[in-house]
Design a protein around this motif. Structure first.
Motif, PDB file in Angstrom:
ATOM      1  N   TYR A  40       0.700  -1.250   0.208  1.00 50.57           N
ATOM      2  CA  TYR A  40      -0.049   0.019  -0.078  1.00 50.57           C
ATOM      3  C   TYR A  40       0.929   1.477   0.000  1.00 50.57           C
ATOM      4  N   THR A  41       2.088   1.271   0.544  1.00 54.01           N
ATOM      5  CA  THR A  41       2.808   2.302   0.504  1.00 54.01           C
ATOM      6  C   THR A  41       3.279   2.807  -0.974  1.00 54.01           C
ATOM      7  N   ASP A  42       3.429   1.924  -1.882  1.00 53.92           N
ATOM      8  CA  ASP A  42       3.829   2.490  -2.968  1.00 53.92           C
ATOM      9  C   ASP A  42       2.712   2.357  -4.146  1.00 53.92           C
ATOM     10  N   MET A  43       1.630   2.069  -3.410  1.00 54.66           N
ATOM     11  CA  MET A  43       0.449   2.232  -4.541  1.00 54.66           C
ATOM     12  C   MET A  43      -0.230   3.728  -4.669  1.00 54.66           C
ATOM     13  N   PRO A  44      -0.421   4.031  -6.000  1.00 51.59           N
ATOM     14  CA  PRO A  44      -0.817   5.509  -6.343  1.00 51.59           C
ATOM     15  C   PRO A  44      -2.081   5.465  -5.776  1.00 51.59           C
ATOM     16  N   ASP A  45      -2.439   6.975  -5.396  1.00 52.26           N
ATOM     17  CA  ASP A  45      -3.691   7.117  -5.033  1.00 52.26           C
ATOM     18  C   ASP A  45      -4.792   6.667  -6.005  1.00 52.26           C
ATOM     19  N   SER A  46      -4.508   6.697  -7.122  1.00 47.66           N
ATOM     20  CA  SER A  46      -5.689   6.597  -8.233  1.00 47.66           C
ATOM     21  C   SER A  46      -5.893   5.201  -8.069  1.00 47.66           C
ATOM     22  N   PRO A  50      -9.872   3.667  -5.050  1.00 50.75           N
ATOM     23  CA  PRO A  50     -11.288   2.907  -5.301  1.00 50.75           C
ATOM     24  C   PRO A  50     -11.072   1.461  -4.513  1.00 50.75           C
ATOM     25  N   LEU A  51      -9.869   0.959  -4.258  1.00 53.24           N
ATOM     26  CA  LEU A  51      -9.722  -0.114  -3.265  1.00 53.24           C
ATOM     27  C   LEU A  51     -10.306   0.203  -1.773  1.00 53.24           C
ATOM     28  N   VAL A  52     -10.007   1.350  -1.125  1.00 51.56           N
ATOM     29  CA  VAL A  52     -10.580   1.685  -0.238  1.00 51.56           C
ATOM     30  C   VAL A  52     -11.902   1.862  -0.078  1.00 51.56           C
ATOM     31  N   LEU A  53     -12.361   2.522  -1.099  1.00 53.12           N
ATOM     32  CA  LEU A  53     -13.991   2.552  -1.197  1.00 53.12           C
ATOM     33  C   LEU A  53     -14.702   1.162  -1.285  1.00 53.12           C
ATOM     34  N   GLY A  54     -14.036   0.303  -2.190  1.00 52.23           N
ATOM     35  CA  GLY A  54     -14.674  -1.171  -2.246  1.00 52.23           C
ATOM     36  C   GLY A  54     -14.554  -1.816  -1.074  1.00 52.23           C
ATOM     37  N   TYR A  56     -14.932  -0.611   1.962  1.00 52.86           N
ATOM     38  CA  TYR A  56     -15.902   0.154   2.695  1.00 52.86           C
ATOM     39  C   TYR A  56     -17.445  -0.361   2.292  1.00 52.86           C
ATOM     40  N   GLU A  57     -17.374  -0.508   0.877  1.00 53.46           N
ATOM     41  CA  GLU A  57     -18.543  -0.971   0.610  1.00 53.46           C
ATOM     42  C   GLU A  57     -19.084  -2.480   0.971  1.00 53.46           C
ATOM     43  N   ILE A  58     -17.976  -3.274   0.954  1.00 56.61           N
ATOM     44  CA  ILE A  58     -18.061  -4.730   1.282  1.00 56.61           C
ATOM     45  C   ILE A  58     -18.476  -4.727   2.808  1.00 56.61           C
ATOM     46  N   ILE A  59     -17.858  -3.744   3.679  1.00 56.01           N
ATOM     47  CA  ILE A  59     -18.039  -3.952   5.067  1.00 56.01           C
ATOM     48  C   ILE A  59     -19.340  -3.391   5.216  1.00 56.01           C
ATOM     49  N   ASP A  60     -20.058  -2.430   4.461  1.00 56.51           N
ATOM     50  CA  ASP A  60     -21.194  -2.097   4.762  1.00 56.51           C
ATOM     51  C   ASP A  60     -22.308  -3.409   4.594  1.00 56.51           C
ATOM     52  N   SER A  61     -21.883  -3.936   3.250  1.00 60.83           N
ATOM     53  CA  SER A  61     -22.757  -5.196   2.772  1.00 60.83           C
ATOM     54  C   SER A  61     -22.813  -6.152   3.714  1.00 60.83           C
ATOM     55  N   ILE A  62     -21.530  -6.484   4.442  1.00 60.16           N
ATOM     56  CA  ILE A  62     -21.370  -7.552   5.535  1.00 60.16           C
ATOM     57  C   ILE A  62     -22.306  -7.058   6.692  1.00 60.16           C
ATOM     58  N   GLU A  63     -22.247  -5.869   7.117  1.00 58.84           N
ATOM     59  CA  GLU A  63     -23.087  -5.608   8.237  1.00 58.84           C
ATOM     60  C   GLU A  63     -24.465  -5.766   8.236  1.00 58.84           C
ATOM     61  N   GLU A  81     -13.748  -8.278  10.539  1.00 59.14           N
ATOM     62  CA  GLU A  81     -12.714  -7.721  11.007  1.00 59.14           C
ATOM     63  C   GLU A  81     -11.520  -7.939  10.381  1.00 59.14           C
ATOM     64  N   PHE A  82     -11.369  -8.752   9.346  1.00 64.35           N
ATOM     65  CA  PHE A  82     -10.251  -9.020   8.362  1.00 64.35           C
ATOM     66  C   PHE A  82     -10.114  -7.611   7.516  1.00 64.35           C
ATOM     67  N   LEU A  83     -11.122  -7.241   6.903  1.00 65.39           N
ATOM     68  CA  LEU A  83     -11.198  -6.044   6.152  1.00 65.39           C
ATOM     69  C   LEU A  83     -10.918  -4.788   6.951  1.00 65.39           C
ATOM     70  N   GLU A  84     -11.423  -4.567   8.123  1.00 61.96           N
ATOM     71  CA  GLU A  84     -10.987  -3.557   9.005  1.00 61.96           C
ATOM     72  C   GLU A  84      -9.558  -3.339   9.198  1.00 61.96           C
ATOM     73  N   GLU A  85      -8.841  -4.739   9.325  1.00 58.83           N
ATOM     74  CA  GLU A  85      -7.472  -4.785   9.533  1.00 58.83           C
ATOM     75  C   GLU A  85      -6.914  -4.241   8.167  1.00 58.83           C
ATOM     76  N   VAL A  86      -7.341  -4.670   7.189  1.00 58.93           N
ATOM     77  CA  VAL A  86      -6.670  -4.146   5.736  1.00 58.93           C
ATOM     78  C   VAL A  86      -6.853  -2.633   5.948  1.00 58.93           C
ATOM     79  N   LEU A  87      -7.881  -2.092   6.137  1.00 55.09           N
ATOM     80  CA  LEU A  87      -8.015  -0.629   6.164  1.00 55.09           C
ATOM     81  C   LEU A  87      -7.068   0.004   6.914  1.00 55.09           C
ATOM     82  N   ALA A  88      -6.831  -0.667   8.427  1.00 53.82           N
ATOM     83  CA  ALA A  88      -5.754  -0.020   9.331  1.00 53.82           C
ATOM     84  C   ALA A  88      -4.320  -0.106   8.712  1.00 53.82           C
ATOM     85  N   ASP A  89      -4.141  -1.228   7.960  1.00 55.77           N
ATOM     86  CA  ASP A  89      -2.738  -1.227   7.372  1.00 55.77           C
ATOM     87  C   ASP A  89      -2.729  -0.432   6.259  1.00 55.77           C
TER      88      ASP A  89
END
Length: 95
Positions: A40-46, A50-54, A56-63, A81-89
């Motif tokens: 994630y460090t070297d990944m461009p914002d572009s 979309p990855l982060v938005l996706g 969050y959408e999956i987390i909303d669906s899971i809820e 919980e796994f997806l929240e860890e990914v977002l924290a990373d």
């Protein structure tokens, strides 16, 4: 497989002892340390946005699924919980 085919491959199949502890046949076995990649460090914002938005959408669906499907709630909660860890990373890699 017929007997003729078996006779061609028998020497290869019997070429090692399957109980030999030095012979690892598990495809998941890795005998070297794994270096942690900082993808994630070297990944461009572009690409990251979309990855982060996706995620969050999956987390909303899971809820929503957790509220409606109590039988699988434990498994869904683990996925959340796994997806929240990914977002924290991702967040930690950008700080």
């Amino acid at each position: 497989m017929n007997l003729g085919d078996y006779s061609l491959f028998a020497k290869a199949w019997l070429s090692h002892d399957p109980n030999d502890p030095t012979m690892t046949t598990d495809p998941n076995f890795i005998n070297e340390p794994i270096e942690e990649e900082k993808t994630y460090t070297d990944m461009p914002d572009s690409e990251l946005f979309p990855l982060v938005l996706g995620v969050y959408e999956i987390i909303d669906s899971i809820e929503i699924f957790i509220e409606n499907d109590h039988e699988n709630a434990e498994n869904l909660f683990e996925a959340k919980e796994f997806l929240e860890e990914v977002l924290a990373d991702i967040k930690a890699s950008r700080e």
